[in-house]
Design an enzyme around this catalytic site. Structure first.
Site, mmCIF file in Angstrom:
data_model
loop_
_atom_site.group_PDB
_atom_site.id
_atom_site.type_symbol
_atom_site.label_atom_id
_atom_site.label_comp_id
_atom_site.label_asym_id
_atom_site.label_seq_id
_atom_site.Cartn_x
_atom_site.Cartn_y
_atom_site.Cartn_z
ATOM 1 N N ASN A 314 53.290 43.714 35.045
ATOM 2 C CA ASN A 314 54.091 44.529 35.954
ATOM 3 C C ASN A 314 55.162 43.734 36.670
ATOM 4 O OD1 ASN A 314 52.703 46.965 35.439
ATOM 5 N ND2 ASN A 314 51.037 46.321 36.794
ATOM 6 N N HIS A 316 55.003 41.203 38.703
ATOM 7 C CA HIS A 316 54.782 40.617 40.016
ATOM 8 C C HIS A 316 53.637 39.623 39.908
ATOM 9 C CE1 HIS A 316 52.063 44.316 40.956
ATOM 10 N NE2 HIS A 316 51.339 43.345 40.449
ATOM 11 N N CYS A 351 55.230 39.628 45.635
ATOM 12 C CA CYS A 351 56.320 38.662 45.528
ATOM 13 C C CYS A 351 56.654 38.483 44.053
ATOM 14 C CB CYS A 351 55.980 37.330 46.183
ATOM 15 S SG CYS A 351 54.695 36.382 45.357
#
Length: 425
Positions: A314, A316, A351
């Site tokens: 995904n 991240h 993040c």
């Protein structure tokens, strides 16, 4: 039958008619087909000439037989002396016989019912997992590899967390709900939704070591109106002792907008039948995590950046990577003399690959200077962007090494154990 085929390849049995025909010196052996028509073959046993061929032709007024005519064309004698080379079998038949023998031996080998020779040997302990307890609990075994242990000769906390994550994904896959996303169902994929974890609690009674096999059970339940709770129970496969308990809360996020989303009715219909109506395997740690910054932290580690391998599908950072970053700022004396036995993490935001982070830690419970007599210790953690935005807040509990099973599991309320899904305790 295999031996018969192989034997016949080496020792061909001549027919009666062929034997009689070969009694005449210089005559070619004859064979009889299904219609009773005789035919002759060359000395090499391969070239056959029909008996109904044209009559022998004359050369200078002399009749020339068929075999003599062929001999004249090929300039090879028809009555070559019988040698070892001439008696060799047809290599295609020999190859077929050898192949048949190998296939038969392989089949018998695969049909053998192998049994362990020692009590500590396990039969198929490394399966991909299975659904148990009426389709509500997923169970999978893991062997602790040599590269998953650390300086203490035990599995790291990151190894255990990876096992938890793997069983969660395999649970979704085995239930037939895995879409084209990281644990997303087909309906979630249609709506560009993914799961993100918001809270994780872990209690470790004992860490497995190299060669141990652990059995992980996991199940899900609703958490509020728009969340899902997933619990795990980790046991020693050989003894059945409980090693680790973990509980987590997950919510949905839109993959494109990166905003949190409610659970659509279509998705709820997909996952609802798999919910287990039971309390969390761990009581919720509702203690507020105090604010931590560079002024209140005892240790600060800066310049942490994710690598490409730290990203999941995904795009991240994988939540297990956050745990490693948090422990980057843990005081070295604590890491050397204590082991992590409890952890509570609150995930605030994700993040990406271009993020630069700071890891902050504050120690309590006697402080680093009094480790010899401090016993159990507690640390507060903060993982944040260098710009100040919080990524993960956490609390870790540490016990002296070699303290046995005196960890936080013995402090669990009795009702938490009695209300687990059947066969989980």
């Amino acid at each position: 039958m295999v031996a018969t085929i192989a034997g016949s390849a080496f020792f061909p049995v001549a027919s009666e008619s062929g034997a009689n025909a070969s009694n005449k010196l210089g005559a070619a052996p004859t064979t009889v087909d299904a219609l009773g028509i005789k035919s002759k073959s060359g000395s090499n046993g391969r070239l056959k000439v029909k008996a109904s061929a044209q009559a022998p032709s004359k050369v200078n007024g002399t009749k020339v037989g068929i075999m003599e005519g062929l001999r004249g064309e090929t300039e090879t004698p028809s009555h070559a002396p019988r040698t070892f080379i001439n008696t060799l079998p047809d290599w295609s038949m020999l190859l077929a016989a050898i192949t048949t023998m190998f296939l038969a031996a392989e089949k018998q080998w695969m049909m053998l019912d192998w049994k362990p020779r020692r009590p500590d040997m396990l039969v198929d302990p490394f399966g991909l997992g299975k659904i148990v307890q009426d389709g509500l609990v997923f169970r999978q075994n893991f062997s602790i590899r040599s590269y998953e242990i650390g300086a203490d000769r035990t599995a790291s906390i990151e190894t255990l967390m990876n096992h938890l994550q793997e069983t969660a994904l395999n649970h979704v896959k085995t239930a037939g709900l895995l879409g084209d996303g990281f644990g997303s169902t087909p309906e979630m994929c249609k709506k560009n939704l993914i799961w993100v974890v918001t809270k994780m609690q872990v209690l470790v009674d004992r860490y497995p070591t190299w060669g141990d096999v652990v059995q992980v059970d996991t199940w899900v339940d609703a958490s509020g109106k728009n969340g899902m709770r997933r619990d795990w129970l980790v046991r020693d496969f050989k003894t059945g002792d409980i090693l680790t308990r973990a509980s987590s809360v997950w919510v949905m996020m839109n993959k494109k907008t990166r905003r949190l989303s409610k659970i659509p009715d279509e998705v709820r219909q997909e996952i609802g039948p798999y919910f287990v109506d039971s309390p969390p395997v761990l009581d919720d740690d509702s203690r507020k995590l105090p604010k931590l910054d560079e002024h209140t932290a005892d240790y600060v580690r800066s310049g942490l950046t994710p690598k490409w391998s730290d990203l999941d599908v995904n795009q991240h950072v994988n939540n297990v990577k956050y745990i490693g970053w948090i422990l980057e700022s843990a005081p070295q004396p604590i890491v050397e003399s204590h082991e992590l036995c409890g952890m509570t993490l609150e995930y605030r935001r994700e993040c990406g690959r271009d993020s630069v982070l700071q890891s902050l830690t504050a120690a309590s419970g006697g402080g680093v200077t009094g480790l010899a007599d401090s016993g159990y210790m507690e640390c507060r953690h903060l993982l944040r962007l260098e710009g100040g935005a919080e990524i993960v807040k956490g609390r870790t509990e540490w016990r002296p090494k070699h303290a046995g099973s005196l960890g936080s599991l013995s402090q669990l309320p009795a009702e938490s154990l009695s209300q687990l899904p059947a066969e989980s305790v």
